[in-house]
Design an enzyme around this catalytic site. Structure first.
Site, short mmCIF file in Angstrom:
data_model
loop_
_atom_site.label_atom_id
_atom_site.label_comp_id
_atom_site.label_asym_id
_atom_site.label_seq_id
_atom_site.Cartn_x
_atom_site.Cartn_y
_atom_site.Cartn_z
CD GLU A 128 55.86 1.12 -46.84
OE1 GLU A 128 54.86 1.83 -47.03
OE2 GLU A 128 55.84 0.00 -46.31
CE LYS A 178 55.25 3.10 -53.05
NZ LYS A 178 56.17 3.28 -51.95
NE ARG A 223 48.63 9.74 -54.56
CZ ARG A 223 49.48 9.11 -53.76
NH1 ARG A 223 49.71 9.55 -52.54
NH2 ARG A 223 50.10 8.02 -54.17
P1 ATP Z 1 51.70 4.78 -53.56
O1 ATP Z 1 50.33 5.24 -53.23
O2 ATP Z 1 52.00 4.73 -55.00
O3 ATP Z 1 52.09 3.53 -52.86
P2 ATP Z 1 52.95 6.19 -51.52
O4 ATP Z 1 52.53 7.54 -51.17
O5 ATP Z 1 52.49 5.11 -50.61
O6 ATP Z 1 52.62 5.92 -53.00
P3 ATP Z 1 55.61 6.49 -50.63
O7 ATP Z 1 56.76 5.61 -50.88
O8 ATP Z 1 55.08 6.56 -49.26
O9 ATP Z 1 54.49 6.04 -51.64
O10 ATP Z 1 55.88 7.95 -51.20
C1 ATP Z 1 57.04 8.70 -50.97
C2 ATP Z 1 56.71 10.15 -51.18
O11 ATP Z 1 56.23 10.36 -52.51
C3 ATP Z 1 55.62 10.62 -50.25
O12 ATP Z 1 55.99 11.87 -49.72
C4 ATP Z 1 54.41 10.71 -51.13
O13 ATP Z 1 53.55 11.68 -50.65
C5 ATP Z 1 55.02 11.06 -52.49
N1 ATP Z 1 54.14 10.59 -53.57
C6 ATP Z 1 53.67 9.34 -53.75
N2 ATP Z 1 52.84 9.29 -54.80
C7 ATP Z 1 52.79 10.54 -55.32
C8 ATP Z 1 52.10 11.15 -56.41
N3 ATP Z 1 51.29 10.44 -57.20
N4 ATP Z 1 52.28 12.46 -56.64
C9 ATP Z 1 53.11 13.18 -55.86
N5 ATP Z 1 53.78 12.68 -54.82
C10 ATP Z 1 53.63 11.38 -54.53
MG MG Z 2 52.93 5.57 -48.52
#
Ligand code: ATP
Ligand code: MG
Length: 557
Positions: free
Chosen positions: A40, A276, A266
């Site tokens: 995102e 983020k 994760r």
């Molecule tokens: P955050 O919690 O940091 O905002 P998010 O999951 O909301 O992260 P996205 O932009 O939706 O962020 O993530 C894009 C992809 O990266 C998704 O498939 C998510 O599952 C993966 N991802 C995000 N954080 C991690 C992590 N700490 N380890 C592994 N994969 C991750």
């Molecule tokens: Mg997300």
């Protein structure tokens, strides 16, 4: 299958998703693997995302498939073009190329709208006017079933009319939502009539003012996968409970393909945060200089710190792809950084805390250009390092008096090898009025350049040095961990309370060999005996060289 084939296949299947894909390809269940990385654009990518990138792009590479870069841009209130651009740059810098054009969830908004109409017509969706408070009260909780919304049985015609009005902007934000009609008593809260569309009267970075209703993550994600023909939709564990909903949409919509969702743990790293939202707070509150501050665990921050893409990929490949979330020791990441830089970084000399040495038996007008290899083991060529009567060594390498504890140090009456140069002997030193040592007087020991010292020369150790007249002044930025707590976001206090107040300092009286003013790009060097340092991406110039400390030579924590 012969032996060779079986070795090859088992090498490919280094995690449970890869093994599954391998057997699906062998059984003809899948012809071509299609994965995606779906960020995102509401912030910069962090090290956790690097794991997801390496996994998704890696699966496609391993099995000769495609991996899409797709922006999950369904929440325009938090998203920005700046983040879109930064994410693309980070993925490329990590060394991956997406298949085809960059995709956006917003490319499919028309299709989603039609599919919402499809659900309404099939009595699978309805417009609900409950306030958020009422809706949450109706949802029940994990152990208690929810209650149906009073608007659940609206007719198809009424729902079509209301939904069209939602889209036309007739209603205020929050006045109503479109919900799926599933089961308010489901033990899975995600199945209790989840929201499909919300009214948001804001412009979108891709679609401008075309829409004032936006699909929810759940309604969009699986359908994006289906439109793009994704075969394996790999996401993190928190989405496991959303999988039944993901499958419900695919079962109830006329989609052309049926992607499947797989979850993995994760990546969390100690002494840092990988969220983020929290990283954004550090940026917005001015605690760090930006998303790419070298202390940030963002890809752009790590890059600016001097971590190489190769090191990050090697680290990600070393991680288990498991069904549980784990916490990885930051030392594991640092290991891969040192391992890579040790092989790839040219050597140089920089004196961080200079103390002048005057070599009295070396002529004042003489200068020798010493030819020194850029790397001890690899053929990277040589550099020229000027040697003169006055040089700087590091203050920490000199001691006023000899002691057993510091027996490798330079002290009056003792000899030391200047790295890649002569052996010198300290005679005495001078102090200023405050009692600080300001100069060491020494003599050069003849016939010690480039040769093993003869018996009796006996240098105590090796120190790095830079010519006073030919060296150049540089600024060095030293970074430490941003947090003092091992698990800053799992402690008793707010994560901000655990900030390390001493995570950044600047040394602006550092002396470097002249070659270091001629570098281009974000080059990382090993400053001998100090650590790895990278020319700052933005602030380095040859007039004012600025280096960021990447990491020390050894793990001293
Ligand atoms: P955050 O919690 O940091 O905002 P998010 O999951 O909301 O992260 P996205 O932009 O939706 O962020 O993530 C894009 C992809 O990266 C998704 O498939 C998510 O599952 C993966 N991802 C995000 N954080 C991690 C992590 N700490 N380890 C592994 N994969 C991750
Ligand atoms: Mg997300």
């Amino acid at each position: 299958m012969n032996d060779l084939d079986s070795t090859e296949t088992s090498n490919k299947a280094n995690n449970f998703i890869a093994s599954l894909i391998e057997s699906e390809l062998a059984d003809g269940i899948v012809d071509k693997v299609v994965t995606r990385f779906p960020p995102e654009p509401n912030g910069y990518l962090h090290i956790g995302h690097a794991k997801a990138i390496c996994l998704n792009f890696g699966l496609a590479q391993t099995f000769g498939g495609d991996c899409h870069l797709r922006f999950d841009d369904t929440n325009p209130g938090k998203e920005e073009q700046e983040f879109v651009d930064a994410i693309k740059e980070d993925v490329k810098w990590l060394g991956f190329s997406w298949s085809g054009e960059v995709c956006y969830a917003s490319d499919y908004f028309d299709q989603f709208y039609d599919w919402a109409l499809h659900l309404i017509r099939n009595k699978n969706a309805y417009v609900c006017d409950l306030t958020p408070e009422q809706a949450s009260e109706h949802r029940g909780w994990a152990t208690a079933p929810g209650k149906n919304s009073p608007h659940r049985d609206r007719s198809v015609e009424e729902n079509l009319d209301l939904f069209e009005k939602m889209r036309a902007g007739t209603f205020a934000e929050g006045a109503c939502v479109l919900r799926a009609k599933i089961d308010m008593a489901s033990p899975n809260m995600n199945m209790r009539d989840p929201i499909l569309y919300r009214i948001r009267k804001i412009s979108h970075h891709q679609t401008g003012d075309k829409w004032c209703i936006y699909p929810s993550y759940d309604f969009a994600h699986g359908q994006e996968d289906a439109i793009e023909g994704v075969t394996h939709s790999v996401c993190t564990l928190e989405f496991a409970d959303h999988r039944p909903l993901y499958e419900w949409f695919l079962a109830n919509l006329p989609v052309n393909s049926k992607p499947r969702q797989f979850e993995f743990g994760r990546l969390n790293i100690n002494y840092t945060v990988t969220s983020k939202r929290k990283l954004k707070q550090l940026v917005d509150d001015g605690i760090v200089s930006g998303w790419d501050d070298p202390r940030m665990p963002t890809i752009s921050g790590l890059r600016r710190r001097g971590y190489s893409a190769n090191a990050l990929r090697n680290f990600c490949d070393s991680l288990a792809v498991a069904k549980t979330d784990g916490i990885v020791d930051i030392a594991q990441l640092e290991f891969f950084v040192r391992d890579d830089l040790n092989k790839s970084a040219p050597r140089a000399m920089a004196v961080l805390n200079p103390l002048k040495v005057v070599i009295s038996n070396y002529p004042a007008d003489k200068m020798e250009l010493l030819t020194i290899p850029l790397h001890p083991d690899r053929d990277m060529g040589d550099r020229s390092v000027p040697f003169t009567r006055e040089i700087y060594i590091d203050r920490a390498d000199f001691k006023e008096e000899y002691s057993k504890k510091f027996k490798k140090k330079f002290t009056p009456g003792k000899r030391i090898r200047l790295r890649n140069s002569y052996v010198i002997e300290a005679q005495d030193f001078e102090k200023d009025e405050q009692g600080n040592i300001v100069q060491i007087n020494a003599i050069l020991v003849e016939n010690t350049l480039g040769v093993n010292p003869e018996d009796g020369v006996n240098p105590k150790g090796v120190v790095h040095w830079v010519s006073v007249s030919h060296g150049r002044r540089a600024t060095i930025r030293i970074y430490d961990r941003l947090f003092t707590h091992e698990a800053p976001d799992r402690g008793d206090k707010d994560f901000i309370e655990y900030l390390n107040k001493d995570s950044f300092k600047t040394i602006d009286n550092c002396w470097v060999e002249p070659e270091l003013t001629k570098t281009t790009g974000e080059k990382t060097f090993q400053f001998e005996r100090e650590g790895y340092f990278v020319a700052d991406r933005y602030d380095y110039t040859s007039e004012n060289p600025v280096f960021n400390m990447t990491i020390g030579l050894r793990d001293n924590k």
